[in-house]
Design a protein around this motif. Structure first.
Motif, PDB file in Angstrom:
ATOM      1  N   ASN A 173       0.856  -1.170   0.000  1.00 40.20           N
ATOM      2  CA  ASN A 173       0.000   0.000   0.000  1.00 40.20           C
ATOM      3  C   ASN A 173       0.900   1.230   0.000  1.00 40.20           C
ATOM      4  O   ASN A 173       1.783   1.354   0.845  1.00 40.20           O
ATOM      5  N   LEU A 174       0.681   2.127  -0.949  1.00 43.27           N
ATOM      6  CA  LEU A 174       1.541   3.302  -1.104  1.00 43.27           C
ATOM      7  C   LEU A 174       1.643   4.102   0.190  1.00 43.27           C
ATOM      8  O   LEU A 174       2.736   4.467   0.619  1.00 43.27           O
ATOM      9  N   PHE A 175       0.514   4.346   0.843  1.00 42.66           N
ATOM     10  CA  PHE A 175       0.516   5.138   2.071  1.00 42.66           C
ATOM     11  C   PHE A 175       1.374   4.478   3.153  1.00 42.66           C
ATOM     12  O   PHE A 175       2.176   5.144   3.817  1.00 42.66           O
ATOM     13  N   ASP A 176       1.206   3.151   3.331  1.00 38.74           N
ATOM     14  CA  ASP A 176       1.972   2.443   4.364  1.00 38.74           C
ATOM     15  C   ASP A 176       3.472   2.475   4.072  1.00 38.74           C
ATOM     16  O   ASP A 176       4.291   2.663   4.977  1.00 38.74           O
ATOM     17  N   ILE A 177       3.831   2.285   2.814  1.00 41.53           N
ATOM     18  CA  ILE A 177       5.256   2.302   2.442  1.00 41.53           C
ATOM     19  C   ILE A 177       5.844   3.682   2.698  1.00 41.53           C
ATOM     20  O   ILE A 177       6.912   3.810   3.311  1.00 41.53           O
ATOM     21  N   ILE A 178       5.151   4.723   2.250  1.00 42.95           N
ATOM     22  CA  ILE A 178       5.645   6.097   2.440  1.00 42.95           C
ATOM     23  C   ILE A 178       5.748   6.422   3.929  1.00 42.95           C
ATOM     24  O   ILE A 178       6.706   7.057   4.375  1.00 42.95           O
ATOM     25  N   SER A 179       4.771   5.954   4.734  1.00 42.67           N
ATOM     26  CA  SER A 179       4.818   6.188   6.188  1.00 42.67           C
ATOM     27  C   SER A 179       6.043   5.523   6.813  1.00 42.67           C
ATOM     28  O   SER A 179       6.714   6.114   7.675  1.00 42.67           O
TER      29      SER A 179
ATOM     30  N   VAL B 193       7.309   5.560  -7.200  1.00 41.40           N
ATOM     31  CA  VAL B 193       6.814   4.878  -8.403  1.00 41.40           C
ATOM     32  C   VAL B 193       6.688   3.378  -8.139  1.00 41.40           C
ATOM     33  O   VAL B 193       5.662   2.765  -8.449  1.00 41.40           O
ATOM     34  N   MET B 194       7.733   2.769  -7.542  1.00 38.96           N
ATOM     35  CA  MET B 194       7.710   1.332  -7.274  1.00 38.96           C
ATOM     36  C   MET B 194       6.594   0.963  -6.283  1.00 38.96           C
ATOM     37  O   MET B 194       5.939  -0.067  -6.429  1.00 38.96           O
ATOM     38  N   ALA B 195       6.376   1.807  -5.278  1.00 39.90           N
ATOM     39  CA  ALA B 195       5.314   1.547  -4.303  1.00 39.90           C
ATOM     40  C   ALA B 195       3.946   1.617  -4.975  1.00 39.90           C
ATOM     41  O   ALA B 195       3.061   0.806  -4.687  1.00 39.90           O
ATOM     42  N   SER B 196       3.781   2.552  -5.895  1.00 39.94           N
ATOM     43  CA  SER B 196       2.513   2.656  -6.635  1.00 39.94           C
ATOM     44  C   SER B 196       2.289   1.411  -7.483  1.00 39.94           C
ATOM     45  O   SER B 196       1.167   0.891  -7.563  1.00 39.94           O
ATOM     46  N   ILE B 197       3.343   0.915  -8.102  1.00 44.29           N
ATOM     47  CA  ILE B 197       3.247  -0.300  -8.915  1.00 44.29           C
ATOM     48  C   ILE B 197       2.885  -1.494  -8.035  1.00 44.29           C
ATOM     49  O   ILE B 197       2.041  -2.315  -8.399  1.00 44.29           O
ATOM     50  N   SER B 198       3.499  -1.585  -6.865  1.00 49.56           N
ATOM     51  CA  SER B 198       3.213  -2.679  -5.933  1.00 49.56           C
ATOM     52  C   SER B 198       1.745  -2.663  -5.513  1.00 49.56           C
ATOM     53  O   SER B 198       1.080  -3.699  -5.481  1.00 49.56           O
ATOM     54  N   GLU B 199       1.226  -1.475  -5.214  1.00 50.67           N
ATOM     55  CA  GLU B 199      -0.180  -1.347  -4.826  1.00 50.67           C
ATOM     56  C   GLU B 199      -1.088  -1.741  -5.991  1.00 50.67           C
ATOM     57  O   GLU B 199      -2.083  -2.446  -5.813  1.00 50.67           O
ATOM     58  N   MET B 200      -0.724  -1.317  -7.201  1.00 55.31           N
ATOM     59  CA  MET B 200      -1.516  -1.644  -8.386  1.00 55.31           C
ATOM     60  C   MET B 200      -1.530  -3.157  -8.631  1.00 55.31           C
ATOM     61  O   MET B 200      -2.565  -3.732  -8.973  1.00 55.31           O
ATOM     62  N   GLU B 201      -0.378  -3.818  -8.434  1.00 50.43           N
ATOM     63  CA  GLU B 201      -0.310  -5.279  -8.599  1.00 50.43           C
ATOM     64  C   GLU B 201      -1.272  -5.983  -7.643  1.00 50.43           C
ATOM     65  O   GLU B 201      -1.957  -6.925  -8.013  1.00 50.43           O
ATOM     66  N   ARG B 202      -1.318  -5.524  -6.410  1.00 53.50           N
ATOM     67  CA  ARG B 202      -2.218  -6.124  -5.416  1.00 53.50           C
ATOM     68  C   ARG B 202      -3.671  -5.938  -5.832  1.00 53.50           C
ATOM     69  O   ARG B 202      -4.467  -6.869  -5.765  1.00 53.50           O
ATOM     70  N   LEU B 203      -4.031  -4.733  -6.269  1.00 52.54           N
ATOM     71  CA  LEU B 203      -5.407  -4.476  -6.690  1.00 52.54           C
ATOM     72  C   LEU B 203      -5.777  -5.318  -7.916  1.00 52.54           C
ATOM     73  O   LEU B 203      -6.891  -5.839  -8.006  1.00 52.54           O
ATOM     74  N   ASN B 204      -4.833  -5.465  -8.853  1.00 50.46           N
ATOM     75  CA  ASN B 204      -5.073  -6.295 -10.036  1.00 50.46           C
ATOM     76  C   ASN B 204      -5.278  -7.752  -9.650  1.00 50.46           C
ATOM     77  O   ASN B 204      -6.134  -8.438 -10.213  1.00 50.46           O
ATOM     78  N   LEU B 205      -4.495  -8.235  -8.701  1.00 55.97           N
ATOM     79  CA  LEU B 205      -4.633  -9.617  -8.234  1.00 55.97           C
ATOM     80  C   LEU B 205      -6.020  -9.854  -7.641  1.00 55.97           C
ATOM     81  O   LEU B 205      -6.680 -10.844  -7.947  1.00 55.97           O
ATOM     82  N   LEU B 206      -6.479  -8.922  -6.802  1.00 58.83           N
ATOM     83  CA  LEU B 206      -7.801  -9.056  -6.193  1.00 58.83           C
ATOM     84  C   LEU B 206      -8.903  -9.001  -7.252  1.00 58.83           C
ATOM     85  O   LEU B 206      -9.886  -9.741  -7.173  1.00 58.83           O
ATOM     86  N   GLU B 207      -8.723  -8.147  -8.266  1.00 57.43           N
ATOM     87  CA  GLU B 207      -9.713  -8.047  -9.338  1.00 57.43           C
ATOM     88  C   GLU B 207      -9.765  -9.339 -10.150  1.00 57.43           C
ATOM     89  O   GLU B 207     -10.852  -9.836 -10.476  1.00 57.43           O
ATOM     90  N   ARG B 208      -8.601  -9.907 -10.472  1.00 60.67           N
ATOM     91  CA  ARG B 208      -8.557 -11.182 -11.213  1.00 60.67           C
ATOM     92  C   ARG B 208      -9.225 -12.292 -10.398  1.00 60.67           C
ATOM     93  O   ARG B 208      -9.926 -13.143 -10.946  1.00 60.67           O
ATOM     94  N   GLN B 209      -9.024 -12.266  -9.091  1.00 63.35           N
ATOM     95  CA  GLN B 209      -9.643 -13.265  -8.225  1.00 63.35           C
ATOM     96  C   GLN B 209     -11.174 -13.140  -8.277  1.00 63.35           C
ATOM     97  O   GLN B 209     -11.883 -14.133  -8.428  1.00 63.35           O
ATOM     98  N   ARG B 210     -11.682 -11.916  -8.170  1.00 65.72           N
ATOM     99  CA  ARG B 210     -13.133 -11.692  -8.234  1.00 65.72           C
ATOM    100  C   ARG B 210     -13.695 -12.126  -9.593  1.00 65.72           C
ATOM    101  O   ARG B 210     -14.760 -12.743  -9.667  1.00 65.72           O
ATOM    102  N   GLU B 211     -12.961 -11.804 -10.670  1.00 61.39           N
ATOM    103  CA  GLU B 211     -13.403 -12.203 -12.011  1.00 61.39           C
ATOM    104  C   GLU B 211     -13.441 -13.721 -12.139  1.00 61.39           C
ATOM    105  O   GLU B 211     -14.386 -14.274 -12.721  1.00 61.39           O
ATOM    106  N   GLY B 212     -12.426 -14.391 -11.627  1.00 60.01           N
ATOM    107  CA  GLY B 212     -12.370 -15.855 -11.675  1.00 60.01           C
ATOM    108  C   GLY B 212     -13.535 -16.491 -10.948  1.00 60.01           C
ATOM    109  O   GLY B 212     -14.141 -17.453 -11.435  1.00 60.01           O
TER     110      GLY B 212
END
Length: 195
Positions: free
Chosen positions: A71-77, A114-133
């Protein structure tokens, strides 16, 4: 003193790859917990922060930025906590440190954001793929819940949540167990009441 922070999401995952760069002068902190849990709520994350506050640690290494969180916020904190305590953070896979000659490294800050934003996006994409499946499986009739009016035995119920039982027996909180195992807090409470 130097430290190395290692995190894996489940007990089935190995830490060897993250520990490979450990040097003899590093104290190691290992958490087996979801990256969705904030750094300051993790058992070893808290221990590391306490050691930093007590002036025992001034240099921390991680294999990649997503070890600190998803999560971007947690990483930045967490980065801000290290900066305020004048701790140098090194991210191995980027080969970059947060401070250079005692000064804040602005290139580090930019790259990590940038890397933290990508990490957060990967997590959200994973959850979305799971819901779609799950939606596709339901549409095909493959994914089914229990039929209305049926009663599941405690044994059958508990057999579906072996990982939840494992983390509860290790002393993880209900909330952390729910996040690690990707189940609801209500489910974890129900498991706890039946074991």
């Amino acid at each position: 003193m130097k430290a190395r922070y290692v995190r894996v999401s489940t007990g089935n995952q190995k830490t060897a790859r993250q520990e490979a760069r450990q040097s003899n002068d590093e104290k190691i902190f290992v958490d087996i917990i979801s990256g969705a849990i904030p750094f300051n709520e993790r058992k070893q994350g808290k221990e590391l922060m306490k050691a930093v506050e007590n002036g025992k640690i001034d240099y921390v290494s991680v294999s990649s930025i997503d070890r600190l969180g998803r999560n971007l916020f947690d990483i930045i904190s967490t980065l801000e906590f290290f900066r305020e305590n004048k701790v140098v953070l090194k991210v191995d896979n980027l080969g970059i440190e947060s401070m250079v000659n005692g000064e804040e490294n602005f290139a580090f800050k930019l790259i990590i954001s940038v890397m933290a934003s990508i990490s957060e996006m990967e997590r959200l994409n994973l959850l979305e793929r799971q819901r779609e499946g799950i939606a596709i499986a339901k549409a095909k009739g493959v994914y089914k819940g229990r039929e209305k009016g049926t009663v599941e035995s405690d044994e059958d119920f508990l057999s579906k949540y072996k990982e939840v039982i494992k983390y509860l027996k290790k002393g993880f909180s209900i909330r952390n167990t729910a996040k690690i195992c990707n189940v609801s807090i209500t489910t974890v409470q129900k498991v706890k009441n039946k074991i």
